[in-house]
Design a protein around this motif. Structure first.
Motif, PDB file in Angstrom:
ATOM      1  N   ASP A  91      27.307   2.581 -49.468  1.00 30.00           N
ATOM      2  CA  ASP A  91      28.265   3.317 -50.305  1.00 30.00           C
ATOM      3  C   ASP A  91      29.191   2.390 -51.085  1.00 30.00           C
ATOM      4  O   ASP A  91      30.230   2.808 -51.591  1.00 30.00           O
ATOM      5  CB  ASP A  91      29.091   4.271 -49.445  1.00 30.00           C
ATOM      6  CG  ASP A  91      29.932   3.531 -48.402  1.00 30.00           C
ATOM      7  OD1 ASP A  91      29.894   2.288 -48.377  1.00 30.00           O
ATOM      8  OD2 ASP A  91      30.617   4.199 -47.618  1.00 30.00           O
ATOM      9  N   GLU A  92      28.821   1.085 -51.172  1.00 33.64           N
ATOM     10  CA  GLU A  92      29.508   0.087 -52.000  1.00 33.64           C
ATOM     11  C   GLU A  92      30.793  -0.439 -51.373  1.00 33.64           C
ATOM     12  O   GLU A  92      31.533  -1.187 -52.019  1.00 33.64           O
ATOM     13  CB  GLU A  92      29.794   0.643 -53.401  1.00 33.64           C
ATOM     14  CG  GLU A  92      28.528   1.100 -54.120  1.00 33.64           C
ATOM     15  CD  GLU A  92      28.830   1.840 -55.404  1.00 33.64           C
ATOM     16  OE1 GLU A  92      30.023   1.933 -55.759  1.00 33.64           O
ATOM     17  OE2 GLU A  92      27.885   2.309 -56.042  1.00 33.64           O
ATOM     18  N   ASN A  93      31.055  -0.066 -50.115  1.00 36.06           N
ATOM     19  CA  ASN A  93      32.208  -0.625 -49.428  1.00 36.06           C
ATOM     20  C   ASN A  93      31.773  -1.795 -48.564  1.00 36.06           C
ATOM     21  O   ASN A  93      30.589  -1.969 -48.258  1.00 36.06           O
ATOM     22  CB  ASN A  93      32.865   0.440 -48.531  1.00 36.06           C
ATOM     23  CG  ASN A  93      33.533   1.533 -49.345  1.00 36.06           C
ATOM     24  OD1 ASN A  93      34.097   1.255 -50.396  1.00 36.06           O
ATOM     25  ND2 ASN A  93      33.447   2.762 -48.875  1.00 36.06           N
ATOM     26  N   PHE A  94      32.730  -2.615 -48.174  1.00 34.73           N
ATOM     27  CA  PHE A  94      32.476  -3.643 -47.168  1.00 34.73           C
ATOM     28  C   PHE A  94      33.701  -3.760 -46.296  1.00 34.73           C
ATOM     29  O   PHE A  94      34.832  -3.486 -46.723  1.00 34.73           O
ATOM     30  CB  PHE A  94      32.105  -4.985 -47.811  1.00 34.73           C
ATOM     31  CG  PHE A  94      33.202  -5.626 -48.606  1.00 34.73           C
ATOM     32  CD1 PHE A  94      34.163  -6.434 -48.007  1.00 34.73           C
ATOM     33  CD2 PHE A  94      33.275  -5.438 -49.982  1.00 34.73           C
ATOM     34  CE1 PHE A  94      35.159  -7.042 -48.741  1.00 34.73           C
ATOM     35  CE2 PHE A  94      34.275  -6.035 -50.733  1.00 34.73           C
ATOM     36  CZ  PHE A  94      35.223  -6.843 -50.108  1.00 34.73           C
ATOM     37  N   ASN A  95      33.475  -4.155 -45.044  1.00 38.04           N
ATOM     38  CA  ASN A  95      34.567  -4.275 -44.083  1.00 38.04           C
ATOM     39  C   ASN A  95      34.375  -5.503 -43.223  1.00 38.04           C
ATOM     40  O   ASN A  95      33.255  -5.829 -42.829  1.00 38.04           O
ATOM     41  CB  ASN A  95      34.622  -3.043 -43.171  1.00 38.04           C
ATOM     42  CG  ASN A  95      35.162  -1.826 -43.866  1.00 38.04           C
ATOM     43  OD1 ASN A  95      36.335  -1.753 -44.184  1.00 38.04           O
ATOM     44  ND2 ASN A  95      34.289  -0.862 -44.111  1.00 38.04           N
ATOM     45  N   SER A  96      35.498  -6.164 -42.930  1.00 38.35           N
ATOM     46  CA  SER A  96      35.483  -7.207 -41.914  1.00 38.35           C
ATOM     47  C   SER A  96      35.421  -6.508 -40.569  1.00 38.35           C
ATOM     48  O   SER A  96      36.316  -5.760 -40.203  1.00 38.35           O
ATOM     49  CB  SER A  96      36.746  -8.067 -42.020  1.00 38.35           C
ATOM     50  OG  SER A  96      36.757  -9.035 -41.009  1.00 38.35           O
ATOM     51  N   ILE A  97      34.312  -6.727 -39.845  1.00 38.27           N
ATOM     52  CA  ILE A  97      34.036  -5.870 -38.696  1.00 38.27           C
ATOM     53  C   ILE A  97      34.061  -6.602 -37.366  1.00 38.27           C
ATOM     54  O   ILE A  97      34.169  -5.996 -36.319  1.00 38.27           O
ATOM     55  CB  ILE A  97      32.679  -5.173 -38.891  1.00 38.27           C
ATOM     56  CG1 ILE A  97      32.576  -3.944 -37.989  1.00 38.27           C
ATOM     57  CG2 ILE A  97      31.511  -6.114 -38.653  1.00 38.27           C
ATOM     58  CD1 ILE A  97      31.444  -3.030 -38.342  1.00 38.27           C
ATOM     59  N   LEU A  98      33.993  -7.926 -37.377  1.00 39.49           N
ATOM     60  CA  LEU A  98      33.931  -8.642 -36.109  1.00 39.49           C
ATOM     61  C   LEU A  98      34.670  -9.959 -36.220  1.00 39.49           C
ATOM     62  O   LEU A  98      34.664 -10.613 -37.274  1.00 39.49           O
ATOM     63  CB  LEU A  98      32.479  -8.892 -35.713  1.00 39.49           C
ATOM     64  CG  LEU A  98      32.257  -9.759 -34.467  1.00 39.49           C
ATOM     65  CD1 LEU A  98      31.396  -9.035 -33.460  1.00 39.49           C
ATOM     66  CD2 LEU A  98      31.598 -11.077 -34.856  1.00 39.49           C
ATOM     67  N   GLU A  99      35.291 -10.340 -35.116  1.00 34.86           N
ATOM     68  CA  GLU A  99      35.975 -11.627 -35.053  1.00 34.86           C
ATOM     69  C   GLU A  99      35.806 -12.192 -33.649  1.00 34.86           C
ATOM     70  O   GLU A  99      36.040 -11.510 -32.661  1.00 34.86           O
ATOM     71  CB  GLU A  99      37.462 -11.457 -35.385  1.00 34.86           C
ATOM     72  CG  GLU A  99      38.234 -12.763 -35.422  1.00 34.86           C
ATOM     73  CD  GLU A  99      39.665 -12.577 -35.903  1.00 34.86           C
ATOM     74  OE1 GLU A  99      40.587 -13.003 -35.177  1.00 34.86           O
ATOM     75  OE2 GLU A  99      39.850 -11.991 -36.979  1.00 34.86           O
TER      76      GLU A  99
END
Length: 819
Positions: free
Chosen positions: A232-240
């Protein structure tokens, strides 16, 4: 060679003839420039982008489709350029290219000009039309288009990642529209962009899952981060996650952002040689390897290849390690190869990349291979291995990597039958059964792999020559974005189980063993209780799964009788395993768990039968094993030995055996063993006396002196309940004497301290003038008259039987004849 490579793409085979047919044959002349034709990128859909020099040193870019095996010319620069990076969007309407503007010989004349060293362009190629400059800088830039999920319709929007040596990554949003049969970029001004990552020293693009991993150095510990890109054209920082590694923050390393031929020649680079493979295991392992040769000019970069359940670490000329990432806890599940075993003829260069799972790209020669573990080579390695660690690793690899293949399973069983005494630190039968069950059952439902055992080993203290490994539990990663689906949902579930669940989730048999021992000691009299009725109902359900076996599988005479002890253990295992799964798989539902448990126990019995069937075939046995008048053959003795080891393995795991196993084992023992050894095996619990076998032995064998000794030795060792059932089938004075003695003993035990108060009746028409016997029989008759009869299921056993037996025994001792 353990790894099997199949060439899926080769520049000289798949591209060079196409170039020659179009008059670009000069591109094949690599004497002046070794980089005249080389691969620059592999896209998510498997298409390969390559570049070559034309007749006039023009620089061309082409695309090869492995599915259609067709080449396509994408673009040409009318200059001699060094292509750094290149990517084409999913619709093949846009091409992003990063290159060094001038070759070295041209730069000399342009030193005084203020011209950027590197240029990054976005080109309309459907058809070739406008060109936009995205970057004009003195630092190298890599480009990579994002790809939508498979099956998605053509999009009017593309997204492009730019990774810069200046330690940042950004995303460009590109809108396109079709105008007069042309696909053109709509954005009139600068393209919208968003910063994805900053201050990184290492980054890796996961093209299949559309993830970006990168490392940011900190003062104490570096941090690994992951950005997930969505359709859906989004991106997220998901893991650290924090990493305890040292990094060189002066030089950036980019993995899977295409292939820069010239830069790859510098194998002495001090940047991180690191790759991320997504896996649920929470371990940090550091391997230290002793090299066979340490000449500096021979040392190359370790190449990593993703093989699914294994990661291959390969250093040409030194070692090939197949690291088991599905079960990384014990070192003995991984293969550590050196010498000829580690040789891969097709991969002798350091320019090796693994762009896709089970795929390797040799960038130096421009070939891409499908990589798999060779089942035939693995079997040879298993058969030739001298160390337990190698045998165990190869056995697990064969069972878990290749899963269920009939021929491979047969050859493994044959190997096990020949190596039962050579494996000292593990039981190959136990490992075969447990690993095979794990492999067959885990695909049935989510998270079952965390609850079922995959090995019989609790730990491993062996040594791998030349390899040391330090293991530590890493700090749990932090998921920064909630309500994720797919991989991240499963990872989050695993993290939660690590936080809150009991330390060892895998099913074990401690409670089962204790309960089975308690119920076995209480005997069959409790079979009427509701609890035991439920247990035996479970066993009936298990056995009903096995009633569909065909006549060929009935080759081994199993499942042809009832076995109280084994059915008790079957039913208990069903109950215990069901309770275990219900605690941790509540969302699955009772009906599904019932089916999983029944399948598990039925498959367990099936595997034992499978071993027996293959062994039976190999030694060409038949049903004559129950003919006790012949001695056993060499093949029968070999099968008897294997069955003894199966029994030992089953006892070690508290595992049920198919009904009839003990009868078959005892029958082979009678045929193959001398009497003293047979009795020793019985006394020590290796052989179990069963009603079927003992009854046949008593009925079929004649009463020669040798057979009498065998029968009497067996009868004397029968449990009480079983003895009452089968002694009647041996019509012999010895047996009659034994039965009479037992009957007298039981009557006297019933009498206790009671005194006889009634007159003693006359029982025989012709009294025997033998006062001691008269007194005994009269007393026993009194007890019988009081309603005591300990042998109710044997009507012929009474006081008259005792009297007659005693007289016959006395006459025998006196050497007198009787009728």
């Amino acid at each position: 060679m353990l790894l099997h490579l199949v060439a899926e793409f080769d520049l000289r085979r798949d591209v060079a003839p196409w170039l020659a047919a179009r008059g670009w044959a000069a591109a094949l002349d690599t004497s002046e420039n070794a980089s005249a034709l080389y691969v620059v990128n592999v896209e998510r859909n498997g298409k390969i982008i390559y570049t070559w020099k034309g007749n006039r040193r023009n620089t061309h870019i082409g695309l090869y489709d492995p599915q259609t095996k067709q080449n396509e010319h994408l673009y040409m620069f009318e200059r001699d350029l060094r292509i750094i990076s290149c990517s084409v969007n999913n619709e093949r309407t846009l091409l992003a290219v990063s290159f060094r503007q001038y070759a070295e010989e041209e730069r000399v004349s342009r030193l005084l000009q203020s011209v950027s060293k590197y240029l990054t362009l976005l080109i309309e190629i459907h058809p070739i039309n406008n060109v936009r400059v995205l970057k004009a800088v003195d630092s190298c830039v890599r480009v990579q288009f994002l790809y939508p999920v498979e099956g998605r319709n053509t999009s009017t929007k593309s997204r492009l990642l730019l990774a810069s040596e200046d330690k940042y990554i950004e995303q460009f949003d590109i809108h396109v529209a079709e105008e007069e049969h042309k696909v053109v970029i709509q954005n009139s001004g600068q393209l919208p962009r968003a910063r994805v990552a900053d201050d990184l020293v290492w980054a890796q693009w996961d093209m299949m899952e559309q993830r970006l991993f990168y490392i940011v150095p900190k003062e104490s510990k570096s941090t690994l981060k992951c950005v997930q890109f969505y359709p859906d054209e989004n991106f997220n920082s998901i893991l650290e996650s924090h990493l305890d590694i040292s990094v060189n923050d002066t030089q950036i390393k980019l993995v899977n952002f295409g292939y820069d031929y010239c830069q790859a020649q510098d194998v002495a680079s001090k940047s991180l040689n690191l790759q991320v493979f997504t896996n649920k295991a929470g371990y940090n392992k550091t391997f230290t390897v002793s090299l066979e040769r340490t000449e500096s000019h021979q040392l190359k970069e370790v190449a990593f290849m993703n093989l699914g359940n294994y990661v291959a670490a390969y250093l040409p000329g030194q070692f090939l390690h197949l690291l088991n990432i599905q079960h990384p806890d014990l070192l003995c599940y991984s293969l550590f190869l050196t010498g000829e075993d580690a040789r891969i003829d097709m991969l002798q260069n350091c320019s090796i990349r693994s762009p896709l799972v089970s795929t390797v790209l040799d960038c130096h020669v421009g070939s891409m291979y499908a990589v798999s573990i060779s089942d035939s080579a693995l079997l040879r390695f298993l058969q030739n291995s001298k160390r337990d660690s190698e045998r165990l690793a190869a056995l697990h690899c064969a069972l878990l990597y290749f899963q269920h293949t009939e021929d491979l399973e047969m050859q493994i069983i044959w190997w096990i039958s020949e190596n039962l005494s050579t494996c000292h630190s593990f039981d190959p039968i136990q490992e075969f059964i447990i690993a095979s069950l794990y492999c067959r059952m885990c695909p049935e439902t989510h998270n079952l792999d965390k609850l079922l055992p995959y090995t019989s080993l609790l730990d491993w203290i062996g040594i791998i020559p030349g390899v040391t490994c330090a293991t530590e539990i890493i700090s749990l990663p932090v998921l920064e974005f909630q309500n994720s689906k797919g991989f991240w949902e499963k990872l989050n579930s695993n993290l939660e189980s690590v936080k809150y669940a009991e330390p060892h989730l895998h099913y074990h048999n401690n409670v089962l063993r204790r309960e089975w021992r308690n119920l076995s000691e209480e005997g069959e009299e409790r079979r009427t209780t509701a609890y035991l009725r439920n247990i035996f109902e479970n066993a009936k359900k298990v056995l009903s799964h096995l009633n569909t076996w065909d006549s060929e599988e009935r080759l081994v005479p199993l499942f042809q009788e009832e076995d109280y002890q084994q059915q008790l253990l079957m039913g208990l295992m069903v109950a215990q395993l069901k309770d275990h799964l219900m605690r941790h798989l509540q969302y699955v539902g009772k009906k599904k768990i019932d089916q999983i448990v029944l399948d598990y126990v039925a498959n367990l019995l099936n595997l034992v039968h499978r071993i027996m069937k293959e062994v039976w075939r190999r030694y060409q046995l038949h049903s004559c094993i129950f003919c006790f008048d012949e001695r056993g053959s060499t093949g029968e003795f070999a099968v008897f030995h294997i069955m003894s080891r199966i029994l030992e393995a089953a006892n070690g795991m508290c595992m049920p055996l198919p009904p009839g196993f003990h009868t078959l084992h005892l029958g082979l023992g009678v045929r193959c063993l001398p009497l003293h050894t047979l009795l020793h095996y019985i006394d020590n619990g290796v052989l179990h006396l069963t009603e079927t076998c003992v009854r046949k032995l008593l009925k079929d064998l004649d009463d020669t002196e040798k057979n009498e000794k065998l029968k009497f030795s067996i009868v004397m060792r029968l449990p009480e309940a079983l003895g009452q059932k089968v002694r009647q089938f041996w019509n012999h004075p010895i047996n009659a004497n034994f039965i009479a003695r037992k009957y007298v003993k039981l009557l006297l035990e019933q009498l206790g301290n009671r005194q006889c108060s009634r007159p003693i009746p006359e029982r025989l028409s012709v009294p025997v003038e033998f006062l001691p016997l008269n007194y005994l029989t009269n007393m026993l008759a009194e007890i019988e008259n009081q309603g005591v009869h300990p042998c109710e299921n044997q009507d012929h056993v009474n006081v008259r039987f005792v009297e007659e037996t005693a007289l016959k025994h006395t006459m025998t001792l006196l050497g007198l004849k009787y009728s």
